[in-house]
Design a protein around this motif. Sequence first.
Motif, PDB file in Angstrom:
ATOM      1  N   ASP A 207       0.815  -1.322   0.149  1.00  0.00           N
ATOM      2  CA  ASP A 207       0.061   0.067   0.097  1.00  0.00           C
ATOM      3  C   ASP A 207       0.761   1.228  -0.026  1.00  0.00           C
ATOM      4  N   TYR A 208       1.490   1.649  -1.164  1.00  0.00           N
ATOM      5  CA  TYR A 208       2.191   2.755  -1.193  1.00  0.00           C
ATOM      6  C   TYR A 208       1.830   3.980  -0.980  1.00  0.00           C
ATOM      7  N   ASP A 209       0.414   4.171  -1.257  1.00  0.00           N
ATOM      8  CA  ASP A 209      -0.229   5.652  -0.836  1.00  0.00           C
ATOM      9  C   ASP A 209      -1.018   5.579   0.440  1.00  0.00           C
ATOM     10  N   ARG A 210      -0.677   4.426   1.172  1.00  0.00           N
ATOM     11  CA  ARG A 210      -1.382   4.403   2.265  1.00  0.00           C
ATOM     12  C   ARG A 210      -2.842   4.624   2.471  1.00  0.00           C
ATOM     13  N   ASP A 211      -3.695   4.242   1.533  1.00  0.00           N
ATOM     14  CA  ASP A 211      -5.106   4.235   1.453  1.00  0.00           C
ATOM     15  C   ASP A 211      -5.902   3.168   1.989  1.00  0.00           C
ATOM     16  N   GLY A 212      -5.064   2.079   2.239  1.00  0.00           N
ATOM     17  CA  GLY A 212      -5.643   0.766   2.743  1.00  0.00           C
ATOM     18  C   GLY A 212      -5.835  -0.228   1.751  1.00  0.00           C
ATOM     19  N   TRP A 213      -5.569   0.170   0.480  1.00  0.00           N
ATOM     20  CA  TRP A 213      -5.531  -0.989  -0.584  1.00  0.00           C
ATOM     21  C   TRP A 213      -4.261  -1.437  -0.997  1.00  0.00           C
ATOM     22  N   LEU A 214      -3.928  -2.427  -1.374  1.00  0.00           N
ATOM     23  CA  LEU A 214      -2.554  -2.881  -1.842  1.00  0.00           C
ATOM     24  C   LEU A 214      -2.456  -2.706  -3.418  1.00  0.00           C
ATOM     25  N   ASP A 215      -1.382  -1.612  -3.715  1.00  0.00           N
ATOM     26  CA  ASP A 215      -0.869  -1.587  -4.985  1.00  0.00           C
ATOM     27  C   ASP A 215       0.021  -2.798  -5.375  1.00  0.00           C
ATOM     28  N   VAL A 216       0.595  -2.730  -6.608  1.00  0.00           N
ATOM     29  CA  VAL A 216       1.480  -3.773  -6.942  1.00  0.00           C
ATOM     30  C   VAL A 216       2.631  -2.974  -7.770  1.00  0.00           C
ATOM     31  N   TRP A 266      10.594  -1.343   0.994  1.00  0.00           N
ATOM     32  CA  TRP A 266      11.513  -1.159   2.170  1.00  0.00           C
ATOM     33  C   TRP A 266      11.606   0.333   2.485  1.00  0.00           C
ATOM     34  N   ASP A 267      10.804   0.645   3.602  1.00  0.00           N
ATOM     35  CA  ASP A 267      10.949   1.911   4.054  1.00  0.00           C
ATOM     36  C   ASP A 267      12.238   2.308   4.718  1.00  0.00           C
ATOM     37  N   PHE A 268      13.232   2.620   3.708  1.00  0.00           N
ATOM     38  CA  PHE A 268      14.568   2.686   4.180  1.00  0.00           C
ATOM     39  C   PHE A 268      14.820   4.117   5.116  1.00  0.00           C
ATOM     40  N   ASP A 269      14.003   5.014   5.008  1.00  0.00           N
ATOM     41  CA  ASP A 269      14.117   6.305   5.762  1.00  0.00           C
ATOM     42  C   ASP A 269      13.469   6.514   6.850  1.00  0.00           C
ATOM     43  N   ASN A 270      12.628   5.466   7.231  1.00  0.00           N
ATOM     44  CA  ASN A 270      11.924   5.214   8.354  1.00  0.00           C
ATOM     45  C   ASN A 270      10.828   6.259   8.732  1.00  0.00           C
ATOM     46  N   ASP A 271      10.166   6.794   7.561  1.00  0.00           N
ATOM     47  CA  ASP A 271       9.159   7.909   7.352  1.00  0.00           C
ATOM     48  C   ASP A 271       7.595   7.223   7.428  1.00  0.00           C
ATOM     49  N   TRP A 273       6.522   5.656   4.972  1.00  0.00           N
ATOM     50  CA  TRP A 273       6.047   5.378   3.719  1.00  0.00           C
ATOM     51  C   TRP A 273       6.829   4.501   3.144  1.00  0.00           C
ATOM     52  N   PRO A 274       6.460   3.346   2.348  1.00  0.00           N
ATOM     53  CA  PRO A 274       7.061   2.398   1.764  1.00  0.00           C
ATOM     54  C   PRO A 274       7.836   2.945   0.595  1.00  0.00           C
ATOM     55  N   ASP A 275       9.264   2.576   0.326  1.00  0.00           N
ATOM     56  CA  ASP A 275      10.038   2.894  -0.680  1.00  0.00           C
ATOM     57  C   ASP A 275      10.390   1.605  -1.534  1.00  0.00           C
ATOM     58  N   LEU A 276      10.880   1.551  -2.466  1.00  0.00           N
ATOM     59  CA  LEU A 276      11.252   0.407  -3.443  1.00  0.00           C
ATOM     60  C   LEU A 276      12.499   0.012  -3.935  1.00  0.00           C
ATOM     61  N   TYR A 277      13.122  -0.982  -3.364  1.00  0.00           N
ATOM     62  CA  TYR A 277      14.443  -1.270  -3.979  1.00  0.00           C
ATOM     63  C   TYR A 277      14.216  -2.310  -5.512  1.00  0.00           C
ATOM     64  N   VAL A 278      14.784  -1.959  -6.707  1.00  0.00           N
ATOM     65  CA  VAL A 278      14.872  -2.703  -7.646  1.00  0.00           C
ATOM     66  C   VAL A 278      16.034  -3.283  -7.838  1.00  0.00           C
ATOM     67  N   ALA A 279      16.413  -4.571  -7.651  1.00  0.00           N
ATOM     68  CA  ALA A 279      17.736  -5.156  -7.811  1.00  0.00           C
ATOM     69  C   ALA A 279      17.567  -5.779  -9.289  1.00  0.00           C
ATOM     70  N   ASN A 280      18.752  -5.310 -10.080  1.00  0.00           N
ATOM     71  CA  ASN A 280      19.045  -5.486 -11.494  1.00  0.00           C
ATOM     72  C   ASN A 280      20.397  -6.497 -11.830  1.00  0.00           C
ATOM     73  N   TYR A 289      13.994   3.627  -5.182  1.00  0.00           N
ATOM     74  CA  TYR A 289      12.916   4.799  -5.548  1.00  0.00           C
ATOM     75  C   TYR A 289      12.292   5.158  -4.042  1.00  0.00           C
ATOM     76  N   HIS A 290      12.490   6.507  -3.972  1.00  0.00           N
ATOM     77  CA  HIS A 290      12.060   7.219  -2.342  1.00  0.00           C
ATOM     78  C   HIS A 290      10.602   7.587  -2.832  1.00  0.00           C
ATOM     79  N   ASN A 291       9.761   7.056  -1.964  1.00  0.00           N
ATOM     80  CA  ASN A 291       8.286   7.504  -1.936  1.00  0.00           C
ATOM     81  C   ASN A 291       8.218   9.029  -1.390  1.00  0.00           C
ATOM     82  N   ASN A 292       7.646   9.690  -2.390  1.00  0.00           N
ATOM     83  CA  ASN A 292       7.391  10.973  -2.278  1.00  0.00           C
ATOM     84  C   ASN A 292       6.268  11.521  -1.670  1.00  0.00           C
ATOM     85  N   ARG A 293       5.434  10.713  -1.177  1.00  0.00           N
ATOM     86  CA  ARG A 293       4.371  10.869  -0.521  1.00  0.00           C
ATOM     87  C   ARG A 293       2.997  11.317  -1.180  1.00  0.00           C
ATOM     88  N   ASP A 294       3.183  11.445  -2.704  1.00  0.00           N
ATOM     89  CA  ASP A 294       2.395  12.200  -3.570  1.00  0.00           C
ATOM     90  C   ASP A 294       2.073  11.239  -4.541  1.00  0.00           C
TER      91      ASP A 294
END
Length: 563
Positions: A207-216, A266-271, A273-280, A289-294
């Motif tokens: 739930d990257y935007d914290r609206d209670g529903w899972l995104d993907v 992974w909420d790497f900055d403990n704010d 809001w979930p951030d995203l690590y993409v391993a290549n 990817y840092h979650n900008n909360r918007d």
Amino acid sequence: MLALGNCKCPLMQAFAKYALRCGVLGAVLAARPVSWAAEAAGGIVEQPLAPRPFPRGKTMFVQLKPEETGLKTENNYADPRMQGELYQEFETSSVGTGVTIGDYDGDGRPDVYVVSKTDGCRLFRNLGNYKFEDVTEKAGVGAERGVWNQGATFVDINNSGRLDIYVCRTNAPNLLYINQGDGTFKEMAHAYGLDVNDSSVMAAFCDYDRDGWLDVYIATNVLDITKHPNGQRGYLFHNNRDGTFTNVTDHAGITGETQSHSATWWDFDNDGWPDLYVANDYGVPDKLYHNNRDGTFTDTSRLHLQHTSFSSMGSDLGDVNNDGYIDFFVADMAATTHQRDHHEAADYRARTPEPEEGSDDVPKYHRNALLLNTGTGKFQEAALLANVAATDWTWSSRLEDLDNDGWLDLYVTNGFPRDPGTDTVKRSMNAETPAERIRIMYASPQRTDTHLALRNLGNLEFKNVSAEWGLDQKGVAFGAAFGDLSGDGNLDLVYCSYHASVALLRNDCDSGHVVNVYLRGTVSNRYGIGATVRIESALGIQVRPLTLSRGYMSSSESVSGRS
């Protein structure tokens, strides 16, 4: 629902001070998985753990035979194109398969869904006492044979309180099986807008935007190596809360081609809001990817990461030093012996260029990365210090407390279908035709590796206990998932293998303390995905995030707060 266990332990006594941060609007607290009918509308429910069904033997883990458990699958890789016109796409992108664990029927016993590369997929209902029933046809979740299946996850995609199943595939529409609540599923990927037809590897729900529903986020790899040698773009879908999803990849700022083997929230900055690590893989830059909360994200890898793995494979997160911050581990293919290193990687490593002086590019090195979270936005690289920089040809990497001592251990699966050594590669490159080149590669022996268990001793010290714990199986294995299959508080292990049945290893640990936390939202995000459970006791701080996609192409039982 939240769940606890072993109420006499000091951690349970300290649990009154627990802190829970998640997107659920209500929660219940309990002790071991209970049926949905037994859940309360809110509050805390506690149950004792089940008695351990077997005494501990010579080793902590015991591998069970498929004939004894009923957990038996085929994984034959029966598509001649893998050794023909699609050889490169298969080898670089679509080698492995995954497994997922979750209680789909709500009876309190976690079940197992196993992906086979070309033999469809199998759903096994947990009957208790490590006995399973194959209910694939009855449930309607087999997937057609012949298509390349990849990763899978149990997920409550529609907030029904029941676990659905999402399956990623290569060059075929992904599948979404919606749980009907009667033991059957209905395939509805197209109706939900999630029938992605690409080189899908794994779906990471959050739930990257914290609206209670899972995104993907759907991780991808190579689909056509001629047209896109650096892979495909990943996809981010927003949950519209009405049974449909919208592709918001461009709007969200998710950019660039990827050769992903894993993607982890992974909420790497403990704010909060979930951030995203993409391993290549293959030198394609990893993304943080840092979650900008918007609703948008910014790649901040250059700002926060000192370096990454070169051929990033499976990845996982967890607080490895119990300082309250969530760390991150990314696997590579570094050899554990000097001889094997020179046989395989030394020449390639020597020819890998360093970033030019003054470049903003993040250096990529041919070894595992252990990123220690300092809480300041910067990460200390500790893989060499902790003795986890080299684990051989690793696919799944999992951080779990396997011996219930309060410290996260590391388990990895290893191996490759052929010999990737320098001599084999040179013979292949000297072949006169592409067909002969492929024949030489597949005529080489399999790279069978020992899977590894590294015990966390604290103070950033890991010890190889693979043989001591009974986790030193040898072969070619890919996705791995953990779950408390008997309700006794111990994490059992299930993993997939190349041309072999799925493996089940029972955990007979008889020491330590256990607190199992099962989150249940009463209004939204019914399994509390994205929550963080924090416990402070005389043993120190222990933090456990609840994330679905972990390791490689797999997802474990939705449990947090094990200590």
